[in-house]
Design a protein around this motif. Sequence first.
Motif, PDB file in Angstrom:
ATOM      1  N   GLY A 200       2.379  -0.163   2.489  1.00  0.00           N
ATOM      2  CA  GLY A 200       3.475   0.786   2.419  1.00  0.00           C
ATOM      3  C   GLY A 200       4.611   0.315   1.543  1.00  0.00           C
ATOM      4  N   GLN A 201       5.163   1.230   0.781  1.00  0.00           N
ATOM      5  CA  GLN A 201       6.379   0.967   0.020  1.00  0.00           C
ATOM      6  C   GLN A 201       7.559   1.400   0.888  1.00  0.00           C
ATOM      7  N   MET A 202       8.467   0.496   1.142  1.00  0.00           N
ATOM      8  CA  MET A 202       9.582   0.763   2.057  1.00  0.00           C
ATOM      9  C   MET A 202      10.732   1.400   1.287  1.00  0.00           C
ATOM     10  N   ASP A 203      10.630   2.706   1.054  1.00  0.00           N
ATOM     11  CA  ASP A 203      11.588   3.399   0.188  1.00  0.00           C
ATOM     12  C   ASP A 203      12.567   4.269   0.959  1.00  0.00           C
ATOM     13  N   GLY A 204      12.578   4.150   2.271  1.00  0.00           N
ATOM     14  CA  GLY A 204      13.513   4.931   3.072  1.00  0.00           C
ATOM     15  C   GLY A 204      12.983   6.289   3.485  1.00  0.00           C
ATOM     16  N   GLY A 205      11.844   6.728   2.920  1.00  0.00           N
ATOM     17  CA  GLY A 205      11.252   7.999   3.302  1.00  0.00           C
ATOM     18  C   GLY A 205      10.307   7.818   4.481  1.00  0.00           C
ATOM     19  N   ALA A 206       9.358   8.744   4.602  1.00  0.00           N
ATOM     20  CA  ALA A 206       8.402   8.649   5.708  1.00  0.00           C
ATOM     21  C   ALA A 206       7.558   7.388   5.598  1.00  0.00           C
ATOM     22  N   GLY A 207       7.301   6.921   4.361  1.00  0.00           N
ATOM     23  CA  GLY A 207       6.498   5.722   4.176  1.00  0.00           C
ATOM     24  C   GLY A 207       5.024   6.058   4.044  1.00  0.00           C
ATOM     25  N   LEU A 208       4.311   5.257   3.270  1.00  0.00           N
ATOM     26  CA  LEU A 208       2.891   5.527   3.042  1.00  0.00           C
ATOM     27  C   LEU A 208       2.054   5.511   4.319  1.00  0.00           C
ATOM     28  N   PRO A 209       2.215   4.536   5.219  1.00  0.00           N
ATOM     29  CA  PRO A 209       1.369   4.550   6.421  1.00  0.00           C
ATOM     30  C   PRO A 209       1.447   5.868   7.188  1.00  0.00           C
ATOM     31  N   LYS A 210       2.670   6.361   7.412  1.00  0.00           N
ATOM     32  CA  LYS A 210       2.812   7.609   8.174  1.00  0.00           C
ATOM     33  C   LYS A 210       2.275   8.795   7.397  1.00  0.00           C
ATOM     34  N   GLN A 211       2.581   8.873   6.103  1.00  0.00           N
ATOM     35  CA  GLN A 211       2.121  10.004   5.304  1.00  0.00           C
ATOM     36  C   GLN A 211       0.596  10.018   5.175  1.00  0.00           C
ATOM     37  N   MET A 212       0.011   8.864   4.945  1.00  0.00           N
ATOM     38  CA  MET A 212      -1.440   8.796   4.788  1.00  0.00           C
ATOM     39  C   MET A 212      -2.163   9.090   6.097  1.00  0.00           C
ATOM     40  N   ALA A 213      -1.696   8.506   7.190  1.00  0.00           N
ATOM     41  CA  ALA A 213      -2.335   8.752   8.484  1.00  0.00           C
ATOM     42  C   ALA A 213      -2.186  10.205   8.897  1.00  0.00           C
ATOM     43  N   THR A 214      -1.047  10.805   8.580  1.00  0.00           N
ATOM     44  CA  THR A 214      -0.830  12.211   8.902  1.00  0.00           C
ATOM     45  C   THR A 214      -1.763  13.102   8.082  1.00  0.00           C
ATOM     46  N   ALA A 215      -1.884  12.794   6.792  1.00  0.00           N
ATOM     47  CA  ALA A 215      -2.773  13.571   5.930  1.00  0.00           C
ATOM     48  C   ALA A 215      -4.219  13.483   6.397  1.00  0.00           C
ATOM     49  N   GLY A 217      -5.137  13.084   9.483  1.00  0.00           N
ATOM     50  CA  GLY A 217      -5.286  13.626  10.831  1.00  0.00           C
ATOM     51  C   GLY A 217      -5.602  12.584  11.872  1.00  0.00           C
ATOM     52  N   VAL A 218      -5.114  11.347  11.688  1.00  0.00           N
ATOM     53  CA  VAL A 218      -5.368  10.270  12.640  1.00  0.00           C
ATOM     54  C   VAL A 218      -4.533  10.481  13.897  1.00  0.00           C
ATOM     55  N   PRO A 219      -5.120  10.420  15.084  1.00  0.00           N
ATOM     56  CA  PRO A 219      -4.337  10.564  16.312  1.00  0.00           C
ATOM     57  C   PRO A 219      -3.205   9.543  16.375  1.00  0.00           C
ATOM     58  N   GLY A 220      -2.012  10.010  16.700  1.00  0.00           N
ATOM     59  CA  GLY A 220      -0.861   9.127  16.802  1.00  0.00           C
ATOM     60  C   GLY A 220      -0.115   8.930  15.501  1.00  0.00           C
ATOM     61  N   ALA A 221      -0.555   9.571  14.413  1.00  0.00           N
ATOM     62  CA  ALA A 221       0.112   9.384  13.115  1.00  0.00           C
ATOM     63  C   ALA A 221       1.574   9.792  13.176  1.00  0.00           C
ATOM     64  N   ASP A 222       1.890  10.839  13.927  1.00  0.00           N
ATOM     65  CA  ASP A 222       3.266  11.323  13.997  1.00  0.00           C
ATOM     66  C   ASP A 222       4.195  10.345  14.699  1.00  0.00           C
ATOM     67  N   LEU A 223       3.614   9.355  15.388  1.00  0.00           N
ATOM     68  CA  LEU A 223       4.419   8.388  16.132  1.00  0.00           C
ATOM     69  C   LEU A 223       4.846   7.201  15.281  1.00  0.00           C
ATOM     70  N   ILE A 224       4.238   7.035  14.111  1.00  0.00           N
ATOM     71  CA  ILE A 224       4.578   5.916  13.227  1.00  0.00           C
ATOM     72  C   ILE A 224       6.006   6.093  12.731  1.00  0.00           C
ATOM     73  N   PRO A 225       6.854   5.089  12.836  1.00  0.00           N
ATOM     74  CA  PRO A 225       8.242   5.231  12.372  1.00  0.00           C
ATOM     75  C   PRO A 225       8.309   5.491  10.872  1.00  0.00           C
ATOM     76  N   ASP A 226       9.251   6.313  10.464  1.00  0.00           N
ATOM     77  CA  ASP A 226       9.463   6.553   9.039  1.00  0.00           C
ATOM     78  C   ASP A 226       9.769   5.239   8.325  1.00  0.00           C
ATOM     79  N   GLY A 227       9.211   5.094   7.115  1.00  0.00           N
ATOM     80  CA  GLY A 227       9.525   3.949   6.280  1.00  0.00           C
ATOM     81  C   GLY A 227       8.832   2.661   6.630  1.00  0.00           C
ATOM     82  N   SER A 228       7.944   2.664   7.636  1.00  0.00           N
ATOM     83  CA  SER A 228       7.323   1.407   8.041  1.00  0.00           C
ATOM     84  C   SER A 228       6.273   0.951   7.033  1.00  0.00           C
ATOM     85  N   GLU A 229       6.070  -0.335   6.980  1.00  0.00           N
ATOM     86  CA  GLU A 229       5.138  -0.944   6.033  1.00  0.00           C
ATOM     87  C   GLU A 229       3.699  -0.871   6.526  1.00  0.00           C
ATOM     88  N   LEU A 230       3.516  -0.974   7.839  1.00  0.00           N
ATOM     89  CA  LEU A 230       2.196  -0.963   8.460  1.00  0.00           C
ATOM     90  C   LEU A 230       2.137   0.115   9.538  1.00  0.00           C
TER      91      LEU A 230
END
Length: 463
Positions: A200-215, A217-230
């Motif tokens: 993940g690139q920590m750019d202050g947005g949702a962050g790659l981990p959350k965006q990728m997991a959400t795209a 459809g991984v269960p629990g993706a919406d729970l990942i904090p915005d901007g997290s690296e992992l």
Amino acid sequence: MKLTRKELLVGGAAGAALGAAGIYELVEKLADSPPGHFGEGREPEQHLVDGMRVERQEGVEVVVPLRHHQVVTAKVVAKPDQLRDARANLAAVLSKLDDDYPATPDGLAVTVAWGLPYFQNHVSEAARSHLPFDRRAKKPALIDSIRFPSDPDDTLLEDNDVAFLLRSDNEEHIRTAATEIFDRMKGALAVTSIRKGFAGQMDGGAGLPKQMATAAGVPGADLIPDGSELFLGFTSTQRNALGPRRIVNFETLGLVDLGPRSYFHGGTHMHLSHIFEDLEAWYLNQDFRDRVNTTFRPKMLVRPGTQTVAQPPSRVASEGEVRRDYDRYGIIGHSSSLQPASRLQQDVRGSDGTIYRKGTAIPQRADFNTLDNPFFWSADPKRDRMGEGPAAGLHFVVFNPTSDDFHRNRLAMDGVMPDGTRLQFASGDRGQGFNSVLHTTHRQNFLVPPRRHRSFPLVELLT
């Protein structure tokens, strides 16, 4: 943007999968292009990357990870009388890639690591006298991987001959390089798995981990904090938590006898594993305080919502402190349990004269998020238990001075202290750090030769 399984995985031959991006093409669309990086030439060590950026996140220095990662494992299928030609061919294609791309994040880093089966089956006589020896453990520096106490019974201990780790901020560089390598090595190397992912690139947005997991459809993706690296929400690349550049070299800390001719001087050890992560269990069964206890140390003072937690040498936990935490709280914490094994317990003068201070981290992690289930492609889907849908996970890559050094670190996660004391935990006990939400599917240890011997090491010594 939800993607179908067909878009997530590319089936068919390994060659097609090497040139495919699958869901990871989305990383380029989600992340801004990073600024250019510049470095000087190629280091003798394969595992080092020049020009890594360091930023301050929440007041802590953080090494910005490379965005795209891929591991390709393979078996040697060349006949004994073809090994010298195979060595020359691989050396040629690797040299071409060195010429084509700078040794920086915007270029390409290729690390070639060789497994114990290669040394036992193809260069056994030379290996007996030239493989490095772990003085502390009184065993070879490269030994078979093992199942650890918290590993499932079905964790596969792999037997690949070689693993190629490719890293870059440019995904196309990786696909091009992997295709060139294995096109050139047809008839000499047979691909066994392809493993892809991102950091993940920590750019202050949702962050790659959350965006990728959400795209995906991984269960629990919406729970990942915005901007997290992992996926699990905390930053793992704090500068103080990663070993300095050459600390994991075989020769640096004096742990290893390099043998005659010091053939592997400048080399190191690499562990590779795949781990599933249960996001719903991690975020729904524990609050933020519980996650801090699990990730770092019980009752550690951390502001709610913090992702990047300082872990300087001055705050390294001792064996006694880990035991006291266990006796008082029934918890050891991931970072604190590791530190008696993974941080220097005294000042050490390295082989090149560098002074490494007490509390300095030793391992150099290069792990990355993945949606593979468990791999992007497998030559044996049944054996590797390839799943139908995406899954949150980690391809765990770490460099240590020896296999035993990695084993000591990993055993510490299970409550086995460096002196052999075992803290008792039931299977899946939350007090045992991350192990209650992690499921390791595959493991293997590798030796990373120095750059000059990265192509079929020891083959030139065959009679």
